[in-house]
Design a protein around this motif. Structure first.
Motif, PDB file in Angstrom:
ATOM      1  N   LEU A 106       2.954  -3.172  63.386  1.00 12.63           N
ATOM      2  CA  LEU A 106       2.387  -4.471  63.710  1.00 12.63           C
ATOM      3  C   LEU A 106       3.476  -5.420  64.210  1.00 12.63           C
ATOM      4  O   LEU A 106       4.638  -5.319  63.835  1.00 12.63           O
ATOM      5  N   GLN A 107       3.048  -6.362  65.064  1.00 11.11           N
ATOM      6  CA  GLN A 107       3.953  -7.346  65.642  1.00 11.11           C
ATOM      7  C   GLN A 107       3.640  -8.723  65.067  1.00 11.11           C
ATOM      8  O   GLN A 107       2.500  -9.016  64.690  1.00 11.11           O
ATOM      9  N   ARG A 108       4.667  -9.572  65.013  1.00 10.38           N
ATOM     10  CA  ARG A 108       4.492 -10.942  64.573  1.00 10.38           C
ATOM     11  C   ARG A 108       5.191 -11.874  65.555  1.00 10.38           C
ATOM     12  O   ARG A 108       6.232 -11.521  66.118  1.00 10.38           O
ATOM     13  N   ALA A 109       4.635 -13.080  65.706  1.00 11.94           N
ATOM     14  CA  ALA A 109       5.305 -14.094  66.515  1.00 11.94           C
ATOM     15  C   ALA A 109       6.535 -14.589  65.779  1.00 11.94           C
ATOM     16  O   ALA A 109       6.520 -14.761  64.553  1.00 11.94           O
ATOM     17  N   LEU A 110       7.618 -14.813  66.527  1.00 14.58           N
ATOM     18  CA  LEU A 110       8.852 -15.335  65.941  1.00 14.58           C
ATOM     19  C   LEU A 110       8.757 -16.858  65.889  1.00 14.58           C
ATOM     20  O   LEU A 110       8.996 -17.550  66.892  1.00 14.58           O
ATOM     21  N   GLY A 111       8.389 -17.379  64.718  1.00 15.92           N
ATOM     22  CA  GLY A 111       8.216 -18.820  64.593  1.00 15.92           C
ATOM     23  C   GLY A 111       7.141 -19.325  65.538  1.00 15.92           C
ATOM     24  O   GLY A 111       6.180 -18.621  65.841  1.00 15.92           O
ATOM     25  N   HIS A 112       7.329 -20.550  66.023  1.00 13.63           N
ATOM     26  CA  HIS A 112       6.381 -21.149  66.962  1.00 13.63           C
ATOM     27  C   HIS A 112       6.823 -20.856  68.393  1.00 13.63           C
ATOM     28  O   HIS A 112       7.081 -21.766  69.186  1.00 13.63           O
ATOM     29  N   THR A 118      15.714 -18.383  61.933  1.00 15.23           N
ATOM     30  CA  THR A 118      16.902 -18.395  61.101  1.00 15.23           C
ATOM     31  C   THR A 118      16.989 -17.060  60.387  1.00 15.23           C
ATOM     32  O   THR A 118      15.975 -16.479  59.999  1.00 15.23           O
ATOM     33  N   GLN A 119      18.202 -16.545  60.230  1.00 19.90           N
ATOM     34  CA  GLN A 119      18.423 -15.271  59.542  1.00 19.90           C
ATOM     35  C   GLN A 119      19.206 -15.545  58.263  1.00 19.90           C
ATOM     36  O   GLN A 119      20.277 -16.163  58.307  1.00 19.90           O
ATOM     37  N   GLU A 120      18.663 -15.098  57.140  1.00 16.15           N
ATOM     38  CA  GLU A 120      19.239 -15.421  55.837  1.00 16.15           C
ATOM     39  C   GLU A 120      19.085 -14.222  54.900  1.00 16.15           C
ATOM     40  O   GLU A 120      18.160 -13.422  55.048  1.00 16.15           O
ATOM     41  N   GLU A 121      19.947 -14.117  53.894  1.00 13.21           N
ATOM     42  CA  GLU A 121      19.764 -13.090  52.885  1.00 13.21           C
ATOM     43  C   GLU A 121      18.556 -13.444  52.011  1.00 13.21           C
ATOM     44  O   GLU A 121      18.386 -14.580  51.592  1.00 13.21           O
ATOM     45  N   TYR A 122      17.734 -12.426  51.738  1.00 17.28           N
ATOM     46  CA  TYR A 122      16.526 -12.665  50.941  1.00 17.28           C
ATOM     47  C   TYR A 122      16.049 -11.351  50.358  1.00 17.28           C
ATOM     48  O   TYR A 122      15.848 -10.362  51.074  1.00 17.28           O
ATOM     49  N   GLY A 132      10.844 -18.954  62.572  1.00 20.80           N
ATOM     50  CA  GLY A 132      10.631 -17.690  61.911  1.00 20.80           C
ATOM     51  C   GLY A 132      11.836 -17.349  61.051  1.00 20.80           C
ATOM     52  O   GLY A 132      12.951 -17.790  61.325  1.00 20.80           O
ATOM     53  N   VAL A 133      11.610 -16.573  59.993  1.00 17.14           N
ATOM     54  CA  VAL A 133      12.681 -16.184  59.074  1.00 17.14           C
ATOM     55  C   VAL A 133      12.893 -14.684  59.169  1.00 17.14           C
ATOM     56  O   VAL A 133      11.946 -13.899  59.046  1.00 17.14           O
ATOM     57  N   LEU A 134      14.154 -14.292  59.395  1.00 20.04           N
ATOM     58  CA  LEU A 134      14.541 -12.891  59.497  1.00 20.04           C
ATOM     59  C   LEU A 134      15.450 -12.566  58.314  1.00 20.04           C
ATOM     60  O   LEU A 134      16.659 -12.788  58.381  1.00 20.04           O
ATOM     61  N   PRO A 135      14.912 -12.060  57.216  1.00 20.48           N
ATOM     62  CA  PRO A 135      15.747 -11.773  56.045  1.00 20.48           C
ATOM     63  C   PRO A 135      16.649 -10.563  56.276  1.00 20.48           C
ATOM     64  O   PRO A 135      16.201  -9.538  56.792  1.00 20.48           O
ATOM     65  N   TYR A 136      17.916 -10.679  55.873  1.00 22.21           N
ATOM     66  CA  TYR A 136      18.774  -9.503  55.851  1.00 22.21           C
ATOM     67  C   TYR A 136      19.051  -9.115  54.403  1.00 22.21           C
ATOM     68  O   TYR A 136      18.822  -9.895  53.488  1.00 22.21           O
ATOM     69  N   SER A 137      19.527  -7.892  54.209  1.00 32.09           N
ATOM     70  CA  SER A 137      19.749  -7.315  52.885  1.00 32.09           C
ATOM     71  C   SER A 137      18.498  -7.412  52.012  1.00 32.09           C
ATOM     72  O   SER A 137      18.564  -7.835  50.857  1.00 32.09           O
ATOM     73  N   GLY A 178       6.087 -17.104  55.548  1.00 35.80           N
ATOM     74  CA  GLY A 178       7.151 -17.589  56.420  1.00 35.80           C
ATOM     75  C   GLY A 178       8.058 -16.518  56.976  1.00 35.80           C
ATOM     76  O   GLY A 178       8.801 -16.766  57.925  1.00 35.80           O
ATOM     77  N   VAL A 179       8.034 -15.327  56.406  1.00 36.23           N
ATOM     78  CA  VAL A 179       8.900 -14.240  56.876  1.00 36.23           C
ATOM     79  C   VAL A 179       8.308 -13.600  58.122  1.00 36.23           C
ATOM     80  O   VAL A 179       7.112 -13.292  58.173  1.00 36.23           O
ATOM     81  N   THR A 180       9.152 -13.396  59.129  1.00 30.47           N
ATOM     82  CA  THR A 180       8.730 -12.700  60.340  1.00 30.47           C
ATOM     83  C   THR A 180       9.049 -11.219  60.253  1.00 30.47           C
ATOM     84  O   THR A 180       8.168 -10.369  60.430  1.00 30.47           O
ATOM     85  N   ALA A 181      10.312 -10.872  59.966  1.00 32.23           N
ATOM     86  CA  ALA A 181      10.704  -9.461  59.935  1.00 32.23           C
ATOM     87  C   ALA A 181      11.994  -9.279  59.156  1.00 32.23           C
ATOM     88  O   ALA A 181      13.031  -9.799  59.565  1.00 32.23           O
ATOM     89  N   PRO A 182      11.965  -8.534  58.048  1.00 31.07           N
ATOM     90  CA  PRO A 182      13.219  -8.172  57.387  1.00 31.07           C
ATOM     91  C   PRO A 182      14.052  -7.264  58.288  1.00 31.07           C
ATOM     92  O   PRO A 182      13.509  -6.439  59.032  1.00 31.07           O
ATOM     93  N   ILE A 183      15.374  -7.416  58.215  1.00 27.02           N
ATOM     94  CA  ILE A 183      16.299  -6.565  58.960  1.00 27.02           C
ATOM     95  C   ILE A 183      16.811  -5.485  58.008  1.00 27.02           C
ATOM     96  O   ILE A 183      17.437  -5.791  56.997  1.00 27.02           O
ATOM     97  N   VAL A 184      16.538  -4.232  58.331  1.00 33.46           N
ATOM     98  CA  VAL A 184      16.944  -3.122  57.468  1.00 33.46           C
ATOM     99  C   VAL A 184      18.083  -2.350  58.129  1.00 33.46           C
ATOM    100  O   VAL A 184      18.086  -2.139  59.338  1.00 33.46           O
ATOM    101  N   GLY A 185      19.051  -1.926  57.325  1.00 30.99           N
ATOM    102  CA  GLY A 185      20.248  -1.276  57.855  1.00 30.99           C
ATOM    103  C   GLY A 185      20.406   0.150  57.367  1.00 30.99           C
ATOM    104  O   GLY A 185      21.354   0.436  56.633  1.00 30.99           O
TER     105      GLY A 185
END
Length: 313
Positions: free
Chosen positions: A2-8, A176-180, A201-206, A274-281
């Motif tokens: 699935l796709q999500r809009a990045l913020g507005h 914005t990309q933040e740890e979450y 949009g919020v892009l959580p890392y870790s 509020g989360v758009t997409a977690p970043i997985v490594g």
């Protein structure tokens, strides 16, 4: 996927992003090729890198591989905000350094633009208006399609986003990309409300707490894990009493659902308001397939409430 809009914005991204911080260092070209192919085959689009990852090795490797899967299929995100110093990278968000970083990234990535360009860190090396002007120039010159920030405190995020919206012609921030994660919910205090109020949009890392939430450290430290290497500090901080309680809560939820702890922890982050997409490594395609297995999963509300309770302050 699935796709999500990045913020507005009109930019859509897959609801799981692929992080490349280990590419070119802990992930070689063969492994990276498998990761990218597996991700794209699953419908993933958002690939995140940075000018400083692996001293440039991450961007160079991604640049070599993008042509194999098709640049047009990817939403490529990179970051700038560092310059070389005598003792390693130095934070520098001046217009000069940022635009130099962007040109370096484009050369390494073998492309004429990035889809999302982000300021990697807040820095007092330049006033916020100068930093934001660099983002404006990146978009107006065609070198970036959208812009965002990373690792900003709530007040910093609100200031930057408001500045960009204050006068017509400035480019609004997209994200914005933040740890979450369940082990680190700090951004809920100020960053998430600031992002929500300014349309980011919020892009959580870790999102898996450096792998701690997978349960791999419940009985010790695996020999080839992050906790056994140079990144051990990112793991050790979560191996306290609170962290162990959270991990046990995740494990109990996983047992009850017939899921893995990884799936429980990742779905919790992915579906937070509020989360758009977690970043997985992921390091290997096998690990990534486990991550991608969450696509059709949704946590029951009572499990979400229990996890919120055990992971709260």
């Amino acid at each position: 996927m699935l796709q999500r809009a990045l913020g507005h914005t009109g930019l859509s991204v897959s609801r799981l992003g692929l992080g490349t911080a280990m590419w070119g260092t802990q992930v070689d070209e063969h492994e990276a090729r498998d990761l990218l192919g597996t991700y794209v085959d699953a419908g993933g689009t958002l690939v995140d890198t940075a000018v400083m990852y692996g001293a440039g090795a991450s961007e160079e490797l991604l640049g070599r591989l993008m042509g194999e899967v098709g640049r047009e299929q990817l939403v490529v995100a990179s970051k700038g905000g560092f310059r070389a110093g005598p003792d390693g990278p130095v934070r520098d968000t001046s217009r000069r350094t940022l635009l130099q970083n962007l040109d370096t990234s484009l050369e390494r990535l073998r492309t004429d633009h990035v889809d999302l360009w982000q300021v990697h860190v807040w820095s007092d090396a330049a006033p916020v208006e100068e930093t934001m002007a660099a983002l404006d120039q990146a978009v107006t010159s065609g070198r970036a399609r959208y812009v965002g920030v990373c690792n900003y405190a709530g007040w910093q995020l609100a200031q930057a986003a408001t500045w960009q919206r204050a006068i017509p012609g400035r480019v609004p921030l997209a994200s914005t990309q933040e740890e979450y994660s369940l082990l680190n919910r700090d951004l809920e205090r100020e960053v998430l409300p600031a992002a929500r109020s300014t349309g980011l949009g919020v892009l959580p890392y870790s999102p898996l707490g450096g792998g701690v939430l997978t349960g791999k450290y419940r009985t010790g430290t695996p020999a080839h894990s992050r906790g056994a290497g140079r990144l051990s500090a990112s793991v050790d901080r979560y191996l306290d009493d609170h962290g162990r309680a959270v991990v046990e809560g995740v494990a109990r939820a996983a047992d009850g659902l017939g899921w893995t702890p990884l799936q429980v922890a990742l779905v919790w982050v992915r579906d937070r308001p509020g989360v758009t997409a977690p970043i997985v490594g992921a390091r290997t395609a096998t690990q990534l397939k486990d991550v991608l297995g969450v696509e059709g999963l949704t946590l029951p509300p009572e499990i979400v409430a229990a996890l919120d309770d055990v992971s709260g302050d």
